[in-house]
Design a protein around this motif. Sequence first.
Motif, short mmCIF file in Angstrom:
data_model
loop_
_atom_site.label_atom_id
_atom_site.label_comp_id
_atom_site.label_asym_id
_atom_site.label_seq_id
_atom_site.Cartn_x
_atom_site.Cartn_y
_atom_site.Cartn_z
N ALA A 287 -5.92 -6.69 -9.68
CA ALA A 287 -5.90 -8.00 -9.01
C ALA A 287 -7.22 -8.27 -8.31
O ALA A 287 -7.73 -9.40 -8.35
CB ALA A 287 -4.75 -8.05 -8.01
N THR B 178 1.39 -5.83 -1.98
CA THR B 178 1.81 -7.19 -1.63
C THR B 178 2.42 -7.87 -2.86
O THR B 178 2.27 -7.39 -3.99
CB THR B 178 0.61 -8.04 -1.16
N GLU B 179 3.07 -8.99 -2.64
CA GLU B 179 3.65 -9.74 -3.75
C GLU B 179 2.57 -10.32 -4.65
O GLU B 179 2.84 -10.66 -5.81
CB GLU B 179 4.53 -10.87 -3.20
N HIS B 180 1.36 -10.41 -4.16
CA HIS B 180 0.25 -10.97 -4.94
C HIS B 180 -0.06 -10.12 -6.17
O HIS B 180 -0.55 -10.66 -7.17
CB HIS B 180 -1.00 -11.07 -4.05
N ALA B 181 0.21 -8.84 -6.11
CA ALA B 181 -0.19 -7.95 -7.21
C ALA B 181 0.96 -7.05 -7.63
O ALA B 181 0.80 -5.85 -7.86
CB ALA B 181 -1.40 -7.10 -6.80
N LEU C 138 -3.92 -4.64 -2.05
CA LEU C 138 -3.27 -5.79 -2.67
C LEU C 138 -2.04 -5.38 -3.46
O LEU C 138 -1.07 -6.15 -3.59
CB LEU C 138 -4.25 -6.52 -3.60
N LEU D 90 -8.13 -13.98 1.24
CA LEU D 90 -7.06 -13.57 0.33
C LEU D 90 -6.20 -12.49 0.96
O LEU D 90 -4.97 -12.59 0.94
CB LEU D 90 -7.67 -13.06 -0.99
N ARG E 23 -4.02 -13.95 3.60
CA ARG E 23 -2.97 -14.82 3.09
C ARG E 23 -1.79 -14.05 2.50
O ARG E 23 -0.64 -14.46 2.66
CB ARG E 23 -3.55 -15.77 2.03
N VAL E 24 -2.06 -12.95 1.82
CA VAL E 24 -0.99 -12.27 1.08
C VAL E 24 -0.42 -11.05 1.81
O VAL E 24 0.61 -10.52 1.39
CB VAL E 24 -1.48 -11.83 -0.32
N SER E 25 -1.04 -10.64 2.91
CA SER E 25 -0.62 -9.41 3.58
C SER E 25 0.17 -9.71 4.85
O SER E 25 0.00 -10.75 5.48
CB SER E 25 -1.85 -8.57 3.98
N PHE F 164 -9.82 -11.31 -9.30
CA PHE F 164 -10.20 -12.25 -8.25
C PHE F 164 -11.72 -12.36 -8.13
O PHE F 164 -12.28 -13.46 -8.07
CB PHE F 164 -9.59 -11.80 -6.92
#
Length: 207
Positions: free
Chosen positions: A83, A67-70, A64, A19, A22-24, A87
Amino acid sequence: MIADITAPDSNIARQAEELARRVSSDALFNHVMRCYWFAELFAQQEGTKVDSELMFLSAVLHDLGLTEHARGPHRFEVEGAGAARSFLVEKGVSAERAQHVWDNIALHAWDLNPFRGDTSRLMQLGLDYDVSGAQNAKLDPADIAEVLRRYPRLQFKRAFNELLNREVDTKQPYHHWVHICTRVAHNRSPIPIVDATAVLDWAPFDE
């Protein structure tokens, strides 16, 4: 020595690393991984037994919120903690264990983790060492070089400062809290506050 340390290889540890990867950005991912390894090296140096999986999950997921994920209206450490907890629970981690990760992440931008349990304290030391250095904390240069070989800094000081500025620019007014005793001290004699660039330059790395 770093060769004596084995990172946790549980399913949830692998999923957390995936994860974060992928998001960083590359610079942010390498940062969170270095934080874990520095934390383990400090634990080894002290001879302190820690919950390595909990420390890994907390370190690898601690940013997180940058990042755009959170993305969300709250401070990045709070958004990231939420987040991470969601998860972990979705992946079958117990609510209690996921809450420990939430606590570590939500408090990592403050000064409370050093006063909590050894896993939280040493995780924080690893984070602090990578971001701004840790006063009186030293590691074997060979171990530091190996961590940097595995996870290069990639102009981290510049990249991280840009993330922090974006965090402030996109959340106005920015919701943060100044300790009530800091307010007392400031009103007695204004306290100079250095910018993030100066704090990042305290770290014992060129970039």
